[in-house]
Scaffold this active site. Structure first.
Site, PDB file in Angstrom:
ATOM      1  N   GLN A 198       0.835  -1.214   0.000  1.00  0.00           N
ATOM      2  CA  GLN A 198       0.000   0.000   0.000  1.00  0.00           C
ATOM      3  C   GLN A 198       0.866   1.260   0.000  1.00  0.00           C
ATOM      4  O   GLN A 198       0.606   2.207  -0.744  1.00  0.00           O
ATOM      5  CB  GLN A 198      -0.917  -0.025   1.237  1.00  0.00           C
ATOM      6  CG  GLN A 198      -2.088   0.921   1.158  1.00  0.00           C
ATOM      7  CD  GLN A 198      -3.046   0.539   0.029  1.00  0.00           C
ATOM      8  OE1 GLN A 198      -3.050  -0.592  -0.446  1.00  0.00           O
ATOM      9  NE2 GLN A 198      -3.837   1.493  -0.417  1.00  0.00           N
ATOM     10  N   GLU A 201       3.645 -26.007   8.591  1.00  0.00           N
ATOM     11  CA  GLU A 201       3.991 -26.293   9.997  1.00  0.00           C
ATOM     12  C   GLU A 201       2.787 -25.986  10.903  1.00  0.00           C
ATOM     13  O   GLU A 201       2.941 -25.479  12.005  1.00  0.00           O
ATOM     14  CB  GLU A 201       5.268 -25.545  10.417  1.00  0.00           C
ATOM     15  CG  GLU A 201       6.431 -25.869   9.485  1.00  0.00           C
ATOM     16  CD  GLU A 201       7.776 -26.027  10.158  1.00  0.00           C
ATOM     17  OE1 GLU A 201       7.837 -26.001  11.400  1.00  0.00           O
ATOM     18  OE2 GLU A 201       8.761 -26.207   9.423  1.00  0.00           O
TER      19      GLU A 201
HETATM   20  C1  LIG Z   1       5.139 -24.818   0.017  1.00  0.00           C
HETATM   21  C2  LIG Z   1       4.775 -25.870   1.020  1.00  0.00           C
HETATM   22  C3  LIG Z   1       5.766 -26.582   1.658  1.00  0.00           C
HETATM   23  C4  LIG Z   1       5.436 -27.618   2.530  1.00  0.00           C
HETATM   24  N1  LIG Z   1       6.440 -28.378   3.076  1.00  0.00           N
HETATM   25  C5  LIG Z   1       6.105 -29.503   3.759  1.00  0.00           C
HETATM   26  C6  LIG Z   1       7.124 -30.429   4.166  1.00  0.00           C
HETATM   27  O1  LIG Z   1       8.327 -30.220   3.954  1.00  0.00           O
HETATM   28  N2  LIG Z   1       6.742 -31.571   4.797  1.00  0.00           N
HETATM   29  C7  LIG Z   1       5.437 -31.861   5.063  1.00  0.00           C
HETATM   30  O2  LIG Z   1       5.183 -32.908   5.643  1.00  0.00           O
HETATM   31  N3  LIG Z   1       4.446 -30.984   4.711  1.00  0.00           N
HETATM   32  C8  LIG Z   1       4.743 -29.834   4.051  1.00  0.00           C
HETATM   33  N4  LIG Z   1       3.769 -28.958   3.644  1.00  0.00           N
HETATM   34  C9  LIG Z   1       2.370 -29.282   3.955  1.00  0.00           C
HETATM   35  C10 LIG Z   1       1.709 -28.337   4.938  1.00  0.00           C
HETATM   36  O3  LIG Z   1       2.203 -28.533   6.225  1.00  0.00           O
HETATM   37  C11 LIG Z   1       0.193 -28.539   4.797  1.00  0.00           C
HETATM   38  O4  LIG Z   1      -0.194 -28.001   3.554  1.00  0.00           O
HETATM   39  C12 LIG Z   1      -0.578 -27.904   5.936  1.00  0.00           C
HETATM   40  O5  LIG Z   1      -0.353 -28.589   7.146  1.00  0.00           O
HETATM   41  C13 LIG Z   1      -2.088 -27.883   5.676  1.00  0.00           C
HETATM   42  O6  LIG Z   1      -2.561 -29.114   5.224  1.00  0.00           O
HETATM   43  P1  LIG Z   1      -3.467 -29.163   3.912  1.00  0.00           P
HETATM   44  O7  LIG Z   1      -2.775 -28.432   2.844  1.00  0.00           O
HETATM   45  O8  LIG Z   1      -3.837 -30.565   3.653  1.00  0.00           O
HETATM   46  O9  LIG Z   1      -4.761 -28.329   4.266  1.00  0.00           O
HETATM   47  P2  LIG Z   1      -6.080 -28.887   4.987  1.00  0.00           P
HETATM   48  O10 LIG Z   1      -5.712 -29.650   6.200  1.00  0.00           O
HETATM   49  O11 LIG Z   1      -6.948 -29.536   3.980  1.00  0.00           O
HETATM   50  O12 LIG Z   1      -6.758 -27.521   5.466  1.00  0.00           O
HETATM   51  C14 LIG Z   1      -7.523 -26.699   4.596  1.00  0.00           C
HETATM   52  C15 LIG Z   1      -8.155 -25.585   5.439  1.00  0.00           C
HETATM   53  O13 LIG Z   1      -9.007 -26.159   6.451  1.00  0.00           O
HETATM   54  C16 LIG Z   1      -8.576 -25.708   7.736  1.00  0.00           C
HETATM   55  N5  LIG Z   1      -8.784 -26.795   8.702  1.00  0.00           N
HETATM   56  C17 LIG Z   1      -8.376 -28.080   8.628  1.00  0.00           C
HETATM   57  N6  LIG Z   1      -8.717 -28.741   9.740  1.00  0.00           N
HETATM   58  C18 LIG Z   1      -9.359 -27.850  10.543  1.00  0.00           C
HETATM   59  C19 LIG Z   1      -9.949 -27.925  11.838  1.00  0.00           C
HETATM   60  N7  LIG Z   1      -9.949 -29.055  12.556  1.00  0.00           N
HETATM   61  N8  LIG Z   1     -10.506 -26.807  12.346  1.00  0.00           N
HETATM   62  C20 LIG Z   1     -10.506 -25.650  11.645  1.00  0.00           C
HETATM   63  N9  LIG Z   1      -9.956 -25.519  10.436  1.00  0.00           N
HETATM   64  C21 LIG Z   1      -9.391 -26.599   9.886  1.00  0.00           C
HETATM   65  C22 LIG Z   1      -7.108 -25.363   7.574  1.00  0.00           C
HETATM   66  O14 LIG Z   1      -6.679 -24.451   8.585  1.00  0.00           O
HETATM   67  C23 LIG Z   1      -7.103 -24.750   6.193  1.00  0.00           C
HETATM   68  O15 LIG Z   1      -7.532 -23.423   6.260  1.00  0.00           O
HETATM   69  C24 LIG Z   1       4.068 -27.900   2.807  1.00  0.00           C
HETATM   70  C25 LIG Z   1       3.070 -27.135   2.194  1.00  0.00           C
HETATM   71  C26 LIG Z   1       3.402 -26.150   1.291  1.00  0.00           C
HETATM   72  C27 LIG Z   1       2.287 -25.394   0.609  1.00  0.00           C
END
Ligand SMILES: Cc1cc2nc3c(=O)[nH]c(=O)nc-3n(C[C@H](O)[C@H](O)[C@H](O)COP(=O)(O)OP(=O)(O)OC[C@H]3O[C@@H](n4cnc5c(N)ncnc54)[C@H](O)[C@@H]3O)c2cc1C
Length: 383
Positions: free
Chosen positions: A337, A364
């Site tokens: 901004q 994380e």
């Molecule tokens: C660039 C990048 C690097 C990564 N590096 C690693 C890595 O090195 N190793 C590894 O193991 N993982 C890694 N990850 C994975 C990352 O930790 C996950 O993407 C993250 O934990 C969220 O999981 P998900 O994407 O399945 O989202 P989901 O669990 O499907 O969540 C989707 C949405 O729902 C919400 N949600 C889910 N459950 C609940 C609940 N009980 N109450 C309220 N809200 C909820 C979440 O907050 C989010 O807003 C990486 C991800 C990215 C994008």
């Protein structure tokens, strides 16, 4: 806890100089090419950045949490992709082995992780198990003196560069939750491991993620961390808790950098015959960002000191990660901004930070998962 102030100051000074002189000038080229120059990775090894958290006995710097946080606040002042080079090794890659590994496992892996000779990745997330990591389905079934691993891990940072994976897999399919999960160190070159294509991401170009697919991959039983089944989820959570303070410190560094750039721009840019920094509405944005950076910095240092003193910091680590990762998003937004139209153009770099820091609210543990941890701990303590 700071063990020796002058030693820490020397390290902070080297990291700060490295960031200013080597990393900041390379930011644009890395964002363009999506590659971190090998020379920079060599310099990171030389600085000891891969061994920050590994005990001196195994060749690392053995930083306390407070010392590590202060180093991350310096390293955070550049594109987060640079921190990612060391992030997975410094985090679960080494800490899982360090906290719960056997002496033999520590001796085998930690010295090579400390020098950066081995790069470690952390493989927890799966296509159907993200926030609900305890529901993971990758299996590791005992077969003689090996485990046979089958399953897919998703979004694994540094997987294309990894030499070893710290893998969380279900050794007891009859136990559905966390108790059936074990942690392994897996050689990335093992037969039966294939990598998916590199993911196209919103930001943090230069840091790569991809799927890691295990198909009848045989892992020696000696690579089960701690040689105990069913402890893997706990190992992962212990390390992630520490990682939350680490990530929050990186957020503070990034926010400070964005604010420094924003202030400089506001003092240079002139409208209505004066620097835009003279307008009180712009000053409000600068002041709000300054206040929030300061608050997050205090939280990081407090959580780190508490952890160093042996306290359980589950709540504080989540509070700190939640606040700092949301804070850096707001600081980046205000930065765009204040830059005005220039904030939307890639040549000023501020939009790159805006995209880069978005990730901190997702991995994380998302912000919602941090909220759940905090509230769960509050209710447990009150009950
Ligand atoms: C660039 C990048 C690097 C990564 N590096 C690693 C890595 O090195 N190793 C590894 O193991 N993982 C890694 N990850 C994975 C990352 O930790 C996950 O993407 C993250 O934990 C969220 O999981 P998900 O994407 O399945 O989202 P989901 O669990 O499907 O969540 C989707 C949405 O729902 C919400 N949600 C889910 N459950 C609940 C609940 N009980 N109450 C309220 N809200 C909820 C979440 O907050 C989010 O807003 C990486 C991800 C990215 C994008």
């Amino acid at each position: 806890m700071i063990r020796d102030q002058s030693t820490l100051d020397a390290l902070l000074d080297s990291v700060s100089r490295f960031v200013r002189e080597r990393l900041v000038p390379a930011e644009e080229a890395v964002a363009e090419s999506d590659v971190i120059p090998p020379q920079i990775i060599e310099e990171m090894k030389h600085l000891g950045l891969f061994g920050l958290t590994i005990p001196e006995a195994y060749g690392g710097l053995e930083l306390t949490m407070e010392e590590e946080a202060r180093v991350m606040m310096e390293l955070g002042k550049t594109s987060p992709a640079f921190r990612s080079v060391i992030g997975t090794t410094v985090g679960i890659g080494s800490q899982g082995i360090l906290i719960d590994g056997t002496t033999e496992q520590k001796e085998r892996y930690l010295p090579k992780l400390a020098t950066g000779e081995l790069v470690a990745s952390f493989a927890l997330t799966e296509p159907d198990a993200g926030s609900d990591a305890a529901s993971l389905r990758t299996s590791a079934i005992r077969d003689g003196d090996h485990y046979v691993v089958n399953g897919t891990k998703r979004y694994i940072t540094n997987a294309p560069q990894a030499d070893i994976f710290t893998l969380m897999a279900r050794t007891d399919p009859a136990i559905k939750g966390a108790a059936g999960v074990s942690a392994f160190v897996v050689d990335a070159k093992s037969p039966g491991i294939a990598l998916g294509k590199i993911d196209k991401k919103m930001g943090q170009r230069g840091a790569h993620t991809c799927d890691v697919i295990f198909e009848n991959c045989r892992v020696p039983a000696a690579n089960l961390i701690g040689l105990k089944e069913g402890k893997g989820f706990k190992t992962a959570m212990k390390v992630l808790e520490k990682g939350r303070i680490h990530i929050a410190a990186v957020c503070v560094g990034a926010a400070q950098r964005i604010l420094d750039d924003t202030l400089r721009y506001a003092m240079d840019r002139r409208q209505f015959g004066q620097a835009i920094a003279q307008f009180q509405l712009v000053q409000a944005m600068l002041a709000d960002s300054k206040t929030e950076v300061y608050a997050a910095q205090c939280m990081v240092l407090d959580a780190a000191r508490r952890r160093d003193s042996g306290q359980n910091v589950s709540t504080e680590a989540s509070c700190t990660k939640l606040f700092a990762s949301e804070m850096v998003g707001r600081v980046a937004d205000r930065g765009v901004q204040v830059f005005g139209g220039a904030g939307y153009l890639s040549e000023y770099g501020i939009e790159r930070f805006y995209r880069d820091v978005r990730l901190f609210r997702l991995y994380e543990g998302t912000s919602q998962i941090q909220q759940l941890v905090i509230a769960r701990n509050m209710i447990k303590a009150a009950g």
